[in-house]
Design an enzyme around this catalytic site. Structure first.
Site, PDB file in Angstrom:
ATOM      1  N   SER A 175      39.768 -31.515 -24.865  1.00 30.10           N
ATOM      2  CA  SER A 175      38.349 -31.744 -25.148  1.00 30.10           C
ATOM      3  C   SER A 175      37.540 -30.974 -24.111  1.00 30.10           C
ATOM      4  O   SER A 175      38.085 -30.552 -23.084  1.00 30.10           O
ATOM      5  CB  SER A 175      38.052 -33.239 -25.013  1.00 30.10           C
ATOM      6  OG  SER A 175      36.656 -33.490 -24.980  1.00 30.10           O
ATOM      7  N   TYR A 195      39.388 -41.498 -20.992  1.00 33.48           N
ATOM      8  CA  TYR A 195      39.410 -40.355 -21.926  1.00 33.48           C
ATOM      9  C   TYR A 195      39.427 -39.052 -21.133  1.00 33.48           C
ATOM     10  O   TYR A 195      40.207 -38.144 -21.422  1.00 33.48           O
ATOM     11  CB  TYR A 195      38.185 -40.427 -22.845  1.00 33.48           C
ATOM     12  CG  TYR A 195      38.169 -39.424 -23.979  1.00 33.48           C
ATOM     13  CD1 TYR A 195      38.884 -39.645 -25.154  1.00 33.48           C
ATOM     14  CD2 TYR A 195      37.422 -38.258 -23.884  1.00 33.48           C
ATOM     15  CE1 TYR A 195      38.861 -38.728 -26.192  1.00 33.48           C
ATOM     16  CE2 TYR A 195      37.384 -37.338 -24.921  1.00 33.48           C
ATOM     17  CZ  TYR A 195      38.098 -37.569 -26.076  1.00 33.48           C
ATOM     18  OH  TYR A 195      38.068 -36.654 -27.111  1.00 33.48           O
TER      19      TYR A 195
HETATM   20  N1  LIG Z   1      34.929 -35.278 -32.373  1.00 32.28           N
HETATM   21  C1  LIG Z   1      34.718 -34.727 -31.201  1.00 32.28           C
HETATM   22  O1  LIG Z   1      33.558 -34.499 -30.792  1.00 32.28           O
HETATM   23  C2  LIG Z   1      35.880 -34.330 -30.326  1.00 32.28           C
HETATM   24  C3  LIG Z   1      35.586 -33.583 -29.172  1.00 32.28           C
HETATM   25  C4  LIG Z   1      36.633 -33.215 -28.344  1.00 32.28           C
HETATM   26  C5  LIG Z   1      37.930 -33.556 -28.653  1.00 32.28           C
HETATM   27  N2  LIG Z   1      38.188 -34.275 -29.768  1.00 32.28           N
HETATM   28  C6  LIG Z   1      39.594 -34.618 -30.043  1.00 32.28           C
HETATM   29  O2  LIG Z   1      39.941 -34.163 -31.328  1.00 32.28           O
HETATM   30  C7  LIG Z   1      41.013 -34.953 -31.834  1.00 32.28           C
HETATM   31  C8  LIG Z   1      40.668 -35.409 -33.251  1.00 32.28           C
HETATM   32  O3  LIG Z   1      39.564 -36.281 -33.190  1.00 32.28           O
HETATM   33  P1  LIG Z   1      38.466 -36.398 -34.335  1.00 32.28           P
HETATM   34  O4  LIG Z   1      37.161 -36.155 -33.702  1.00 32.28           O
HETATM   35  O5  LIG Z   1      38.873 -35.627 -35.529  1.00 32.28           O
HETATM   36  O6  LIG Z   1      38.518 -37.982 -34.582  1.00 32.28           O
HETATM   37  P2  LIG Z   1      38.803 -38.855 -35.902  1.00 32.28           P
HETATM   38  O7  LIG Z   1      38.667 -40.270 -35.464  1.00 32.28           O
HETATM   39  O8  LIG Z   1      37.964 -38.389 -37.029  1.00 32.28           O
HETATM   40  O9  LIG Z   1      40.330 -38.503 -36.204  1.00 32.28           O
HETATM   41  C9  LIG Z   1      41.368 -38.912 -35.356  1.00 32.28           C
HETATM   42  C10 LIG Z   1      42.549 -39.358 -36.192  1.00 32.28           C
HETATM   43  O10 LIG Z   1      43.607 -39.756 -35.292  1.00 32.28           O
HETATM   44  C11 LIG Z   1      44.203 -40.926 -35.841  1.00 32.28           C
HETATM   45  N3  LIG Z   1      44.874 -41.709 -34.815  1.00 32.28           N
HETATM   46  C12 LIG Z   1      44.314 -42.506 -33.861  1.00 32.28           C
HETATM   47  N4  LIG Z   1      45.265 -43.099 -33.145  1.00 32.28           N
HETATM   48  C13 LIG Z   1      46.464 -42.664 -33.636  1.00 32.28           C
HETATM   49  C14 LIG Z   1      47.813 -42.911 -33.302  1.00 32.28           C
HETATM   50  N5  LIG Z   1      48.152 -43.753 -32.307  1.00 32.28           N
HETATM   51  N6  LIG Z   1      48.782 -42.283 -33.998  1.00 32.28           N
HETATM   52  C15 LIG Z   1      48.464 -41.445 -35.020  1.00 32.28           C
HETATM   53  N7  LIG Z   1      47.206 -41.184 -35.401  1.00 32.28           N
HETATM   54  C16 LIG Z   1      46.219 -41.786 -34.705  1.00 32.28           C
HETATM   55  C17 LIG Z   1      43.022 -41.703 -36.454  1.00 32.28           C
HETATM   56  O11 LIG Z   1      43.472 -42.670 -37.394  1.00 32.28           O
HETATM   57  C18 LIG Z   1      42.222 -40.570 -37.070  1.00 32.28           C
HETATM   58  O12 LIG Z   1      42.599 -40.335 -38.407  1.00 32.28           O
HETATM   59  C19 LIG Z   1      41.178 -36.115 -30.846  1.00 32.28           C
HETATM   60  O13 LIG Z   1      42.258 -35.834 -29.967  1.00 32.28           O
HETATM   61  C20 LIG Z   1      39.876 -36.114 -30.084  1.00 32.28           C
HETATM   62  O14 LIG Z   1      39.999 -36.659 -28.795  1.00 32.28           O
HETATM   63  C21 LIG Z   1      37.182 -34.677 -30.621  1.00 32.28           C
END
Ligand SMILES: NC(=O)c1ccc[n+]([C@@H]2O[C@H](COP(=O)([O-])OP(=O)(O)OC[C@H]3O[C@@H](n4cnc5c(N)ncnc54)[C@H](O)[C@@H]3O)[C@@H](O)[C@H]2O)c1
Length: 272
Positions: free
Chosen positions: A142, A155
């Site tokens: 991230s 986080y």
């Molecule tokens: N959205 C943002 O702004 C952002 C920014 C930086 C990094 N990220 C990272 O991107 C990645 C995806 O996040 P996103 O924003 O698409 O979120 P999201 O919540 O839309 O998707 C995340 C998915 O991970 C699944 N998940 C959660 N815990 C789990 C587990 N223990 N085992 C398997 N699956 C699991 C959830 O059910 C969900 O479907 C994450 O690692 C997040 O930290 C997101």
């Protein structure tokens, strides 16, 4: 023919957000997909989207924080497809709260999914990726893996750890001439459900936090997926996603540890 045609790609956390967008974009490019998530409803929706692109797909319930299950899953995927080429360790959760208020349990949960989930996914699939002769590991950190903000200590810790782990792995693969490329991804704010699904310490309002996130997150998951896949094609070591990520990364690098004063003041002004 695209870079991904015929390749076997694993996407964790594929039931929503960036993981879903990655799955769809990989399907459009001709990849064969192993997708998994703890959310079986979201996963089934992604499976249908991927199938509608004509892609071969194996969808499984998997909790990435359960190491033994991740190890068994990797062997199962390799046996099913005969090989594995790309692993996107994407599954993640968020949690908001100050160190003083967070319990160890809250912190463990974030580390178990966001850090150990990535480590387990990497270790479980690494032998299969090496065996393929053409492997790629993509770990999602991230922008919070490049600098810290208040209320995100666990986080931040997990995402910094993903970055350290991934950069070390990349060096090892190069030094040992392994046929596995390694990319660390640092998204800025991406419009996904992560904040809606997140938990927080008592006293913070879940809807307020989600609304604040919605205001700050500017990049679509599809755009994020396209940036990631381009970075995979170019064998980049690191990729930032979104103008916010670029600006903040530059600001933090040029201001050194002094960035904390500005970020702290911004957070306070916005009630974060
Ligand atoms: N959205 C943002 O702004 C952002 C920014 C930086 C990094 N990220 C990272 O991107 C990645 C995806 O996040 P996103 O924003 O698409 O979120 P999201 O919540 O839309 O998707 C995340 C998915 O991970 C699944 N998940 C959660 N815990 C789990 C587990 N223990 N085992 C398997 N699956 C699991 C959830 O059910 C969900 O479907 C994450 O690692 C997040 O930290 C997101």
């Amino acid at each position: 023919m695209s870079h991904f045609t015929g390749k076997v790609a694993v996407v964790t956390g594929a039931g929503s957000g960036i993981g879903r967008a990655l799955s769809v974009e990989l399907a459009k490019r001709g990849a064969r997909l192993a997708i998994c998530d703890v959310d079986t409803v979201g996963l089934a929706e992604t499976e249908a989207l991927v199938r509608s692109q004509g892609a071969e797909v194996k969808a499984d319930h998997l909790d990435v924080s359960q190491r033994e299950l991740v190890l068994a899953y990797a062997d199962d995927v390799a046996a099913h497809f005969g090989t594995v080429n790309l692993v996107f360790n994407n599954a993640g959760i968020a949690f908001t709260g100050k160190v003083e208020q967070m319990s160890f349990k809250d912190m463990d949960r974030v580390m178990d999914v966001d850090f150990w989930g990535v480590v387990s996914g990497t270790k479980a699939f690494l032998p299969h990726l090496i065996e393929s002769g053409d492997g790629h590991i993509i770990n999602i950190s991230s922008i919070f893996g490049l600098f810290s903000v208040p209320t995100q200590s666990a986080y931040n810790a997990a995402k910094f750890a993903v970055r350290g782990f991934t950069e070390s792995l990349r060096m090892e693969m190069i030094a040992d001439k392994r046929p596995v490329k390694v990319l660390c991804v640092h998204p800025g704010g991406i419009k996904t459900n992560i904040a809606r699904k997140a938990e927080q310490v008592e006293g913070l309002d879940h809807d307020d936090l989600a609304k604040q996130f919605d205001k700050l997150a500017r990049t679509s998951p599809a755009k994020a997926a396209n940036v990631i896949l381009k970075a995979v094609e170019k064998n980049k070591a690191r990729v930032l996603i979104g103008a916010d990520a670029w600006v903040l990364d530059k600001f933090v690098r040029t201001s050194g540890p002094g960035y904390a004063r500005a970020v702290g003041a911004f957070s306070k002004r916005n009630g974060l």
